[in-house]
Design an enzyme around this catalytic site. Structure first.
Site, mmCIF file in Angstrom:
data_model
loop_
_atom_site.group_PDB
_atom_site.id
_atom_site.type_symbol
_atom_site.label_atom_id
_atom_site.label_comp_id
_atom_site.label_asym_id
_atom_site.label_seq_id
_atom_site.Cartn_x
_atom_site.Cartn_y
_atom_site.Cartn_z
ATOM 1 N N GLU A 1 0.801 -1.221 0.000
ATOM 2 C CA GLU A 1 0.000 0.000 0.000
ATOM 3 C C GLU A 1 0.839 1.279 0.000
ATOM 4 O O GLU A 1 0.867 2.032 0.974
ATOM 5 C CB GLU A 1 -1.018 -0.057 1.136
ATOM 6 C CG GLU A 1 -2.097 -1.084 0.794
ATOM 7 C CD GLU A 1 -2.801 -1.672 1.989
ATOM 8 O OE1 GLU A 1 -2.474 -1.300 3.121
ATOM 9 O OE2 GLU A 1 -3.675 -2.538 1.783
ATOM 10 N N GLU B 1 -10.039 3.550 1.004
ATOM 11 C CA GLU B 1 -9.921 4.016 2.393
ATOM 12 C C GLU B 1 -8.815 5.055 2.563
ATOM 13 O O GLU B 1 -8.870 5.883 3.469
ATOM 14 C CB GLU B 1 -9.693 2.832 3.335
ATOM 15 C CG GLU B 1 -8.349 2.128 3.179
ATOM 16 C CD GLU B 1 -8.359 1.085 2.067
ATOM 17 O OE1 GLU B 1 -9.339 1.032 1.300
ATOM 18 O OE2 GLU B 1 -7.386 0.329 1.964
ATOM 19 N N HIS C 1 -16.385 -12.146 6.818
ATOM 20 C CA HIS C 1 -15.149 -11.381 6.994
ATOM 21 C C HIS C 1 -14.202 -12.098 7.959
ATOM 22 O O HIS C 1 -14.604 -12.450 9.067
ATOM 23 C CB HIS C 1 -15.439 -9.972 7.520
ATOM 24 C CG HIS C 1 -14.227 -9.096 7.560
ATOM 25 N ND1 HIS C 1 -13.793 -8.456 8.707
ATOM 26 C CD2 HIS C 1 -13.342 -8.766 6.594
ATOM 27 C CE1 HIS C 1 -12.699 -7.761 8.431
ATOM 28 N NE2 HIS C 1 -12.402 -7.927 7.170
ATOM 29 N N HIS C 2 -12.986 -12.349 7.484
ATOM 30 C CA HIS C 2 -11.940 -12.972 8.303
ATOM 31 C C HIS C 2 -10.730 -12.058 8.365
ATOM 32 O O HIS C 2 -9.827 -12.169 7.525
ATOM 33 C CB HIS C 2 -11.509 -14.313 7.705
ATOM 34 C CG HIS C 2 -12.520 -15.408 7.857
ATOM 35 N ND1 HIS C 2 -12.377 -16.634 7.226
ATOM 36 C CD2 HIS C 2 -13.666 -15.489 8.573
ATOM 37 C CE1 HIS C 2 -13.396 -17.416 7.543
ATOM 38 N NE2 HIS C 2 -14.206 -16.751 8.351
ATOM 39 N N GLU C 3 -10.683 -11.146 9.321
ATOM 40 C CA GLU C 3 -9.474 -10.333 9.507
ATOM 41 C C GLU C 3 -8.547 -11.104 10.442
ATOM 42 O O GLU C 3 -8.934 -11.453 11.559
ATOM 43 C CB GLU C 3 -9.792 -8.971 10.098
ATOM 44 C CG GLU C 3 -8.540 -8.123 10.432
ATOM 45 C CD GLU C 3 -7.605 -7.955 9.241
ATOM 46 O OE1 GLU C 3 -8.036 -7.404 8.223
ATOM 47 O OE2 GLU C 3 -6.431 -8.407 9.334
ATOM 48 N N HIS D 1 -7.811 -9.273 1.241
ATOM 49 C CA HIS D 1 -7.217 -7.944 1.425
ATOM 50 C C HIS D 1 -5.876 -8.085 2.129
ATOM 51 O O HIS D 1 -5.631 -9.077 2.791
ATOM 52 C CB HIS D 1 -8.174 -7.028 2.176
ATOM 53 C CG HIS D 1 -9.239 -6.479 1.267
ATOM 54 N ND1 HIS D 1 -9.475 -5.134 1.133
ATOM 55 C CD2 HIS D 1 -10.082 -7.109 0.409
ATOM 56 C CE1 HIS D 1 -10.452 -4.957 0.253
ATOM 57 N NE2 HIS D 1 -10.840 -6.134 -0.195
ATOM 58 N N GLU D 2 -5.012 -7.031 1.923
ATOM 59 C CA GLU D 2 -3.596 -7.198 2.277
ATOM 60 C C GLU D 2 -3.169 -8.594 1.821
ATOM 61 O O GLU D 2 -2.641 -9.390 2.609
ATOM 62 C CB GLU D 2 -3.359 -7.029 3.781
ATOM 63 C CG GLU D 2 -3.847 -5.707 4.328
ATOM 64 C CD GLU D 2 -5.342 -5.748 4.637
ATOM 65 O OE1 GLU D 2 -5.840 -6.792 5.066
ATOM 66 O OE2 GLU D 2 -6.022 -4.723 4.409
ATOM 67 N N GLU E 1 -7.211 -7.024 -2.684
ATOM 68 C CA GLU E 1 -6.831 -5.620 -2.553
ATOM 69 C C GLU E 1 -5.430 -5.503 -3.172
ATOM 70 O O GLU E 1 -5.277 -5.588 -4.368
ATOM 71 C CB GLU E 1 -6.868 -5.192 -1.086
ATOM 72 C CG GLU E 1 -6.667 -3.706 -0.890
ATOM 73 C CD GLU E 1 -6.669 -3.313 0.593
ATOM 74 O OE1 GLU E 1 -7.213 -2.259 0.899
ATOM 75 O OE2 GLU E 1 -6.101 -4.064 1.426
#
Lengths: 674, 674
Positions: B176, B483, B378-380, B458-459, B477
């Site tokens: 990022e 964001e 969602h799995h963060e 993501h990431e 992502e």
């Protein structure tokens, strides 16, 4: 992505955010340099360096990534700051100057995590008037005992545009590249020392000091003149593994308005620990000849066979020559079993105690002794320390018994070419500048010291000034030496030595092996005049220097050879009279054992007239200047052998104009008269 | 130093020596590109690439350093060369185009060592008219079974000066960063895709394809436009460990005269293996809304508490909104236990099956179903895969039971921040793009596929086209998303998306989450006009797209919102009508389910008038063009919300002039008329 990451996220391209805590500051004794350490809004520690009020190193990060613990990079606060002053002077047993002054301010900043782990890390800065060194110290603490470093996150953000002189840190080779000169923005991954000159004329050399049991540091270009430490990798472990408490090597910046100021800068030595070997009177600076250049000319071979160079007969010839002309040492390469055809690919057959049958080491050692000469040992490992280490003790014992008190070691191996024995007994392949090699290199020096043997390492682990702590570590290679003039494609260009003086040589002595008066390589000419070959003995500092050419070539050039015979290798003082990186340099050194001075000047492919005041000479004293200069029409391409040798009487009030030919040089001995 | 090393020694700065063996050559189907593989005098394998007779990739090395065996870098001979042709067309289950042609010539070169070990290594080139891919294949052989790679020595030597668009491969962050534009000589260590444009206008994108069970490749600047692979490190092992036989990822060069030609280039997909999941009709492209932007506006929180966003009540609101406006999915972040204050530092408390008490997942899933909507899981993980992996099966089982068939995963962790379980049971910290993460990322996708669940990472681990082989890997992502417009310092600049299209997007679909019609971030404006927010749905390809703004913001902007409701996310054709890297781009795509076309155009901080022929439309057919353009006086700074919405009838014979405001864009739906 989540908001609290934003400033890390964007760090590659944005300025650091506002700061949260009051900065810790310390200035050098005369106030020239100031170092500031702060933690920013995210608790990220950063330092910067000002010189006379101007920022020269912009906000640069500090920190570590670990392979067995959360990284230490932010969430810090400054828990404690201690400043102290030191001003001492110490004596070198041998060196480019006898007395070294260590005058600095030290600031120790304790960084403590605000997060649950509450780990601490000390960063210690020593600020001199002409440079800055800092290191990390890992305290003894429960939360971080087994320190496994994945990467060191130290940054060096050069403020403003600059030019860099550097060699790449690639996998193809060790240190033996030609120095590139580029904008700092065009540096990729550089080895140290890396020397830069800012567009407004400030010189900074980045390197490290006291590198022991740690991985060598390279400098990665992050963009916009910002560099980050990239440690040399370990092939199957963390880059560094240590038990806390311990300290990292010092990260160093030698800083000077002039290029010459870098050369006379003692920062690296001052950041190393004092002599740990006690009485080192047995470490003697010397000059030597040897069975070496003839291999590079392909006149003889390292390995056995019809062309074998290290025969009893041939070595006797060198011993006789050394005795006749007053050289202490005779190096013999290719004396031992194991030089098979692809030795450099594995080194697995090397014996370090078994001479080839045609090399009578016992008889030759005795013969040399009787002639007042000493053989110099040779341990070429091809980087196979798995084979070398088990033999090391016996190999040094053999030399000790034979009175051989200096050994040239060799590690002809690129990245991934250092063969090691794994704990499980298997063979591993490691990098040339990794932690394992830092340990090995020092182990060799300590083993040698036990037997009063000096070490001259080739294809060495990088020099970071450990000669102060271990004075038997007399010299190293660690750059393109004279052999590249024999067969290098391209050969070393005329600017090479003027690059070395301001880059590689800042790390320490180099065994460059100059003095090729024949000016002939293997089917290609040496890119130098004859006078320049003499000047190199003064310009390139080393306590041991080789007269590298063949005996017959010296016999054919006895007049210029006289300077090589006269020039000492140990000095009480050193002065850089002028110089620009990669262009030219003139250095004067005072003999440690007399009142005589010696001067060497070298230039690149351009001829120059250097007006040189002799104010370094003792006032009122008369000296006989024995001048070896480029002769009529001398030119490294068309007329390299033209040399003029003359004498005149001079005093410190005189100014000499040194006329250097293209690719030329000049050497002068100033004999102090009664 | 020894003579036989000379060409390695000097490699950093000299040209390669003369070649010893006849080169192996292969040309692309129409002869535009030619690849040559040779071994030089030292037996070092090198390749080069010519385009229409001109060298575009100069002699570049091939090889490996191993940690448990001698490196394979030289002493090779070409033992065998096989060339074959292939020309096939395959269908994407979903994508930017329905049919993909794979027309190439393949050359397999077997390199065998001349030394004692006699090991072999195959290098396989696939040469297309618009690109080249090559990979190494390690055959099954006694002398090299346990392959432990210390470094891959692959080079990419760009012939001639060029400009690069790139993000750094540092330790601070993952992907990022803002894209930098520099001379290729100023690249330090770059992530891929790295896109360059030579001074004579040729575009080349360097990346890789089919990266599985291997470390991600970065590109190190060796100087003079020469890049070398630098694999992402493993913290306590070799960079890559594999059992032979195996193949590396493909190293890819997409090559085009125009920037747009890179976007329509199918090289990466063609080098990946066909669908391994069988019937994937259950993978549905879709659009979604969700509980996400409100956190970035700091209106609500991921974690429990008074501001908790993922409450039953709040999510119902989103479900109702989705049902009303025809969105299939509703993403809910912060629904599960474990969002403690420093979750992003460790992620150790995350449960992937335990909802917060104020989030009735069972009731909401049922409520959604009854409304014809599906929750998106969602799995963060915060990069803590040691905590995530043991829970993964149960977590996907839960979603399967609840009819949740798409999951957004998250890995908010920098280098050294991926927490893994070591074989000895201890915790380790790994790099984001290392071999361990390549394995983990694919494991997640396979586990999900077993339950007919799609993954949007993501990431993420970098995209290398694996969506072809695992079509449930719908998006990622892997760059600065929307964001950063909410809180980024600096926010994404107007040129950001025009950079992404020609860099990050070449790797595959991106879940950028556009559509912020309010144009308001967290106390800072979005650097965009309203029309541009609409255009992004066409310009940035992804089979899933979010309408990221708050429901109330859409209710307040129903007219422009109509385009977001209309635009599909699955296409039968894609055309890049114009574009320059970082400046502007116009893309037209044809709806997979109808005859309608959609057009998106975006520009950087400069306004433009782009004359755009509609020749992509079906000849003779009439279309109702529903145009969403920057309105009177529109400007991303002063007047971002000015938008004009109008209709007109057009045919393929028409040419539209797209007037884009500074930081603006345009979106058009072409409704095919009977």
């Amino acid at each position: 992505m989540i908001g609290r990451f934003l400033s890390i996220v964007a760090a590659g391209f944005i300025a650091a955010p506002a700061f949260a805590q009051t900065p810790a500051k310390v200035s050098s004794p005369d106030g020239t340099l100031t170092v500031t350490v702060e933690v920013n809004g995210e608790g990220r520690p950063e330092y910067q360096v000002q010189r006379s009020g101007r920022t020269i190193i912009d906000r640069s990060r500090l920190g570590f990534i670990f392979t067995n613990a959360p990284k230490m990079e932010r969430n810090f606060e400054i828990a404690d700051v201690q400043v102290r002053a030191a001003d001492t002077t110490w004596e070198q047993p041998w060196g480019e100057r006898r007395f070294v002054r260590d005058n600095h301010r030290e600031m120790r900043v304790r960084l403590t995590e605000k997060t649950a782990l509450k780990r601490s890390l000390d960063v210690v800065f020593r600020v001199f008037d002409d440079g800055v060194g800092f290191r990390y110290e890992f305290p003894d603490q429960a939360a971080l005992k087994d320190v496994r470093i994945g990467e060191e996150l130290t940054e060096f953000a050069v403020a403003g545009p600059a030019t860099a002189w550097w060699i790449p840190a690639l996998q193809w080779n060790r240190e033996e590249y030609l120095y590139g000169k580029t904008a700092i923005t065009e540096v990729g991954l550089a080895q140290t020392p890396m020397t830069i000159r800012t567009d407004d004329g400030l010189h900074i050399a980045f390197h490290e000091a006291a590198l022991t049991d740690y991985a060598g540091m390279n400098l990665l270009n992050e963009g916009k003149g910002r560099f980050r430490a990239m440690l040399t990798q370990a092939s199957e472990g963390p880059k560094v593994q240590r038990a806390a408490p311990f300290a990292t090597p010092w990260r160093t910046m030698q800083i000077s308005d002039t290029a010459g100021g870098l050369v006379t800068n003692d920062l690296i030595l001052n950041l190393n620990e004092p002599n740990k070997l006690g009485d080192v009177s047995w470490v003697e600076p010397f000059k030597y000849v040897g069975v070496w250049w003839e291999m590079h000319l392909d006149k003889s071979s390292w390995g056995a066979g019809p062309k074998h160079g290290a025969t009893t007969q041939n070595v006797k010839r060198y011993i006789d020559f050394a005795a006749k002309h007053g050289f202490r040492g005779v190096l013999v390469e290719g004396w031992n079993e194991g030089w098979n055809d692809d030795w450099f690919a594995n080194g697995e057959d090397f014996s370090f105690t078994k001479p080839y049958p045609d090399f009578d080491i016992e008889a030759l050692a005795a013969y040399a002794k009787q002639k007042g000469v000493r053989l110099i040992g040779h341990h070429e490992t091809a980087g196979n320390i798995a084979v070398y280490e088990p033999q090391m003790g016996a190999a040094f014992d053999l030399y000790e018994r034979l009175g051989i008190d200096a050994v040239k070691t060799g590690y002809v191996a690129d990245a991934g070419g250092i063969q090691v024995r794994r704990p499980d007994g298997g063979i591993g392949f490691e990098w040339h500048e990794g932690q394992i090699m830092s340990r090995h290199s020092l182990d060799v020096v300590k083993e040698a010291a036990k037997r009063k043997i000096a070490i001259n390492a080739h294809e060495p682990f990088k020099d970071t000034g450990l000669r102060r702590t271990y004075p038997n570590w007399v010299s190293r290679e660690g750059a393109r030496g004279m052999e590249f003039n024999a067969w290098g494609q391209p050969p070393n260009p005329p600017e090479h030595e003027a690059n070395l003086v301001f880059t590689r040589m800042l790390a320490g002595p180099m065994d460059f092996t100059p003095g090729i008066l024949s000016l002939e390589g293997r089917g290609q000419p040496i890119q130098s005049t004859m006078a320049k070959q003499l000047a190199l003995y003064v310009v390139l500092y080393s306590p041991i220097h080789m007269a590298a050419d063949l005996p017959e070539h010296y016999e054919a050039n006895l007049k210029p050879f006289q300077f090589i015979k006269d020039v000492p290798t140990d000095w009480s003082e050193t002065r850089v009279l002028n110089g620009e990186i990669g262009d030219y340099v003139t250095i004067a050194r005072k003999d440690r054992k007399s009142e005589d001075w010696y001067l060497g000047a070298v230039t690149d492919e351009n001829g120059r007239a250097l007006s040189t005041p002799l104010s370094f000479l003792a006032p009122g004293k008369r000296y006989r200047a024995q001048i070896y200069r480029d002769g009529e029409g001398a030119d490294y391409k068309s007329n390299p052998k033209s040399i003029a040798i003359e004498e005149r009487i001079v005093t410190s009030a005189d100014t000499l104009t040194l006329n250097l030919a293209a690719g030329g040089g000049q050497a002068i001995r100033f004999v102090a008269l009664r």
